[in-house]
Scaffold this active site. Structure first.
Site, short mmCIF file in Angstrom:
data_model
loop_
_atom_site.label_atom_id
_atom_site.label_comp_id
_atom_site.label_asym_id
_atom_site.label_seq_id
_atom_site.Cartn_x
_atom_site.Cartn_y
_atom_site.Cartn_z
CG ASP A 1 -1.63 -1.01 1.43
OD1 ASP A 1 -2.09 -1.30 0.24
OD2 ASP A 1 -2.59 -1.51 2.59
CE LYS B 1 2.02 -2.60 -4.07
NZ LYS B 1 2.04 -1.83 -2.44
CG ASN C 1 -2.91 -10.80 -2.91
OD1 ASN C 1 -2.55 -10.45 -3.53
ND2 ASN C 1 -1.14 -11.13 -2.22
N GLY D 1 -4.71 -4.67 -4.29
CA GLY D 1 -5.68 -3.42 -4.40
C GLY D 1 -4.51 -2.00 -4.57
CG HIS D 2 -2.42 -1.70 -6.96
ND1 HIS D 2 -0.83 -2.35 -7.86
CD2 HIS D 2 -1.59 -2.74 -6.23
CE1 HIS D 2 -0.15 -3.25 -7.09
NE2 HIS D 2 -1.25 -3.44 -6.09
CD GLN E 1 1.00 -8.90 -2.54
OE1 GLN E 1 1.57 -9.30 -3.46
NE2 GLN E 1 -0.36 -8.40 -3.31
CB THR F 1 -9.54 -6.01 3.84
OG1 THR F 1 -9.16 -5.89 5.12
CG2 THR F 1 -9.36 -7.39 2.67
NE ARG G 1 -7.87 -7.38 6.62
CZ ARG G 1 -6.40 -7.87 6.76
NH1 ARG G 1 -6.17 -8.31 6.96
NH2 ARG G 1 -6.07 -7.82 5.32
N GLY H 1 -0.38 14.03 -2.64
CA GLY H 1 -1.23 13.89 -2.89
C GLY H 1 -2.01 12.81 -3.61
P1 GDP Z 1 -1.08 0.03 -3.08
O1 GDP Z 1 -1.45 -1.14 -3.11
O2 GDP Z 1 0.34 0.46 -3.30
O3 GDP Z 1 -1.70 0.61 -4.83
O4 GDP Z 1 -1.15 1.53 -2.71
P2 GDP Z 1 -2.68 1.56 -2.45
O5 GDP Z 1 -3.72 2.04 -3.60
O6 GDP Z 1 -3.32 0.17 -1.38
O7 GDP Z 1 -2.92 2.68 -1.12
C1 GDP Z 1 -2.38 4.13 -1.51
C2 GDP Z 1 -3.60 5.08 -1.18
O8 GDP Z 1 -3.04 6.30 -0.79
C3 GDP Z 1 -4.51 5.04 -2.32
O9 GDP Z 1 -5.77 5.86 -1.10
C4 GDP Z 1 -3.81 6.04 -2.82
O10 GDP Z 1 -5.79 7.32 -3.46
C5 GDP Z 1 -3.48 7.34 -1.42
N1 GDP Z 1 -1.86 8.27 -1.91
C6 GDP Z 1 -1.23 7.53 -2.53
N2 GDP Z 1 -0.42 8.23 -3.17
C7 GDP Z 1 -0.70 9.36 -2.41
C8 GDP Z 1 -0.17 10.90 -1.95
O11 GDP Z 1 0.94 11.50 -2.13
N3 GDP Z 1 -0.69 11.56 -0.75
C9 GDP Z 1 -1.80 11.11 0.06
N4 GDP Z 1 -2.55 11.87 0.84
N5 GDP Z 1 -2.95 9.99 -0.49
C10 GDP Z 1 -2.27 9.47 -1.56
P1 IMO Z 2 -1.02 -4.11 -2.21
O1 IMO Z 2 -0.72 -4.82 -3.75
C1 IMO Z 2 -0.78 -4.53 1.94
C2 IMO Z 2 -0.83 -8.64 3.47
C3 IMO Z 2 -2.20 -9.16 4.26
C4 IMO Z 2 -1.61 -10.22 4.79
C5 IMO Z 2 -0.43 -10.82 3.96
C6 IMO Z 2 -1.54 -11.67 3.76
O2 IMO Z 2 -2.37 -2.88 -1.85
O3 IMO Z 2 0.36 -3.87 -1.42
P2 IMO Z 2 -3.03 -12.61 1.69
O4 IMO Z 2 -3.98 -12.34 1.82
O5 IMO Z 2 -2.04 -12.24 0.82
O6 IMO Z 2 -2.64 -14.52 2.14
O7 IMO Z 2 -2.63 -11.94 3.20
O8 IMO Z 2 -0.33 -9.78 3.60
N1 IMO Z 2 -0.99 -8.38 2.29
C7 IMO Z 2 -1.48 -6.83 1.77
N2 IMO Z 2 -0.96 -5.97 2.91
N3 IMO Z 2 -0.91 -4.26 0.82
C8 IMO Z 2 -1.25 -5.39 0.06
O9 IMO Z 2 -1.06 -5.35 -1.40
C9 IMO Z 2 -1.38 -6.79 0.42
N4 IMO Z 2 -1.31 -7.63 0.00
C10 IMO Z 2 -1.25 -8.65 1.02
O10 IMO Z 2 -3.37 -8.42 4.85
O11 IMO Z 2 -1.54 -9.47 5.64
MG MG Z 3 -2.42 -1.44 -2.17
#
Ligand code: GDP
Ligand code: IMO
Ligand code: MG
Length: 424
Positions: free
Chosen positions: A13, A16, A38, A40-41, A224, A301, A303, A414
């Site tokens: 998270d 990416k 698993n 969520g981008h 991840q 999720t 969470r 942002g």
């Molecule tokens: P990923 O799994 O690595 O693609 O990241 P996620 O999408 O799960 O989580 C990143 C969260 O931060 C998302 O809700 C994005 O919209 C948000 N986000 C990304 N870059 C920034 C930033 O520079 N500032 C803020 N405030 N939010 C950001």
């Molecule tokens: P992105 O690509 C954050 C975590 C789960 C759990 C562990 C194992 O959005 O960054 P799994 O379902 O893979 O067997 O869970 O890994 N986990 C993540 N945490 N971002 C993710 O993906 C994740 N994918 C799995 O919360 O702790």
């Molecule tokens: Mg994510």
């Protein structure tokens, strides 16, 4: 041509999805190499927000090929949901997306096994995303898996064998599914498989290497983060794939000498979702403020994400494992209000200071050693150039670059596409 790899350096998270979307116009192809739904981008542009799970984050830009590589595990049902939502928003998927014949399929019973395995672990549960990831990769390495290409030949027979095996395992775990419920899940799954058939199924290892041979550029998108890697992460609190750069080689069929740039993404602080060690976790008002300001709730999720200060011990470890050439710092704006910022520079374990991430991180008591830096207390969300950075923020960047011995080339202030600053 070589492939560039973009991957998370923390516990996932990091942002990416946003950065892949921003970088996509510079590439001909974007390819996912591991993980599955698993992930969520999140991407934001033109006032809209999208969350991708299995489909590469290059999908919204025009003209690129997007590939789901062999290292990915694919749930046809979740794929269909994701793909139909994109098609409804006007994205031409069939043209842009290709799926590896060798990607493994997540069966309905894999999800049931994931849940049963978590229940069986009780207090030691991992806190998985419940998407069947672990059981699917287990079947892959145990040589019991079903692959996308299996659809093309004798599939029902292969499915029945896998299903029987899973049902026996579930029975042994006291988790025999209700037959009607299972039948419902299977019906939806087989319908989704028909939907999947409409996409171009390819030998992605040949496709990727032919693209490179023809001078095309490829960006590999990790899921991840490094600290969730099955070999090097905080085992057993990890995911079931290799999230490190080497995963791009095995997950796409790219040779190690074809890796070019390695973009390592991290947040200006640190988060983790699910159970397991997190040395810099904050349980106080500061942790809550980071969560609130950063909207730190899981994209898959929902969470609450655990929040803490940046961990340079873990980051240095991740940079080493991945051979990171370019660092990207995300969510800098989340720290805009803090009078002081802390960075963990070492761990104290049993009274001794250490700069290594320990083997048994889940069992030892890690006390972070912090360096405190002044905060910038300036709203950075509207900043468009490095020259507008507050001095304290520039100092924070300089401190991190020195500690990590790697340049920070992009800074994000942002969630929107436009809130991205490239540094000279
Ligand atoms: P990923 O799994 O690595 O693609 O990241 P996620 O999408 O799960 O989580 C990143 C969260 O931060 C998302 O809700 C994005 O919209 C948000 N986000 C990304 N870059 C920034 C930033 O520079 N500032 C803020 N405030 N939010 C950001
Ligand atoms: P992105 O690509 C954050 C975590 C789960 C759990 C562990 C194992 O959005 O960054 P799994 O379902 O893979 O067997 O869970 O890994 N986990 C993540 N945490 N971002 C993710 O993906 C994740 N994918 C799995 O919360 O702790
Ligand atoms: Mg994510």
């Amino acid at each position: 041509m070589k492939v560039d790899v973009l991957l998370g350096l923390q516990w996932g998270d990091e942002g990416k999805g946003k950065v892949v979307d921003v970088l996509t116009p510079r590439y001909d192809t974007v390819a996912r190499f591991q993980g599955g739904p698993n992930a969520g981008h999140t991407l934001e542009f033109d006032g809209k927000k999208y969350v991708l799970r299995s489909i590469p984050s290059g999908i919204f830009q025009q003209g690129q090929t997007n590939i789901i590589g062999n290292g990915v595990v694919l749930d046809p049902v979740l794929f269909r949901e994701e793909a139909e939502a994109l098609e409804a928003s006007g994205t031409d998927l069939k043209e842009r997306l290709k799926i590896s014949r060798k990607a493994h399929l997540i069966l309905p019973t894999h999800r049931l096994l994931d849940a049963a395995s978590e229940r069986a672990k009780g207090g030691a549960k991992i806190g998985t995303t419940g998407k069947g990831i672990g059981p699917t990769y287990t079947d892959k390495t145990a040589r019991n898996g079903l692959r996308v290409g299996d659809m093309e030949h004798d599939f029902d027979k292969k499915y029945a064998v896998a299903r029987d095996l899973h049902l026996r395992r579930l029975e042994a775990m006291g988790a025999t599914p209700d037959p009607e419920e299972l039948a419902r899940l299977e019906k939806t799954w087989f319908e989704a498989l028909e939907y999947l058939r409409r996409f171009e199924i390819v030998n992605s290892e040949y496709l990727v290497n032919n693209l490179l041979a023809n001078g095309k550029s490829v960006l590999c998108e990790g899921a991840q983060g490094t600290m969730l890697d099955v070999d090097f992460g905080s085992y057993p609190f990890v995911t079931s794939s290799n999230t490190v750069c080497a995963g791009a080689c095995t997950g796409l069929g790219v040779a190690p000498n074809k890796i070019g740039r390695v973009y390592g993404i991290f947040k200006a602080y640190c988060t983790r979702v699910g159970a397991g060690p997190f040395p810099t976790e904050l349980f106080d008002a500061t942790g809550k403020e980071i969560r609130d300001r950063g909207h730190e709730y899981g994209a898959v999720t929902g969470r609450e994400r655990r929040c803490g200060w940046i961990d340079l011990v873990a980051l240095k470890y991740a940079i080493m494992l991945n051979g990171v050439t370019h660092l990207i710092m995300m969510k800098s704006d989340v720290l805009d209000t803090f009078p002081e910022i802390k960075a963990c520079t070492a761990y104290e374990i049993d009274g001794k200071e250490s700069s290594e991430f320990p083997f048994n991180a889940a069992e030892v008591n890690i006390k972070p050693v912090y360096k405190t830096l002044p905060g910038w207390q300036t709203d950075m969300t509207g900043i468009t150039s490095e020259r507008q950075f507050p001095k304290e923020f520039s100092d924070y960047i300089a401190f991190l670059e020195k500690e990590l011995a790697t340049p920070i080339t992009i800074v994000s202030v942002g969630p929107d596409r436009t809130q991205t600053i490239e540094r000279d």
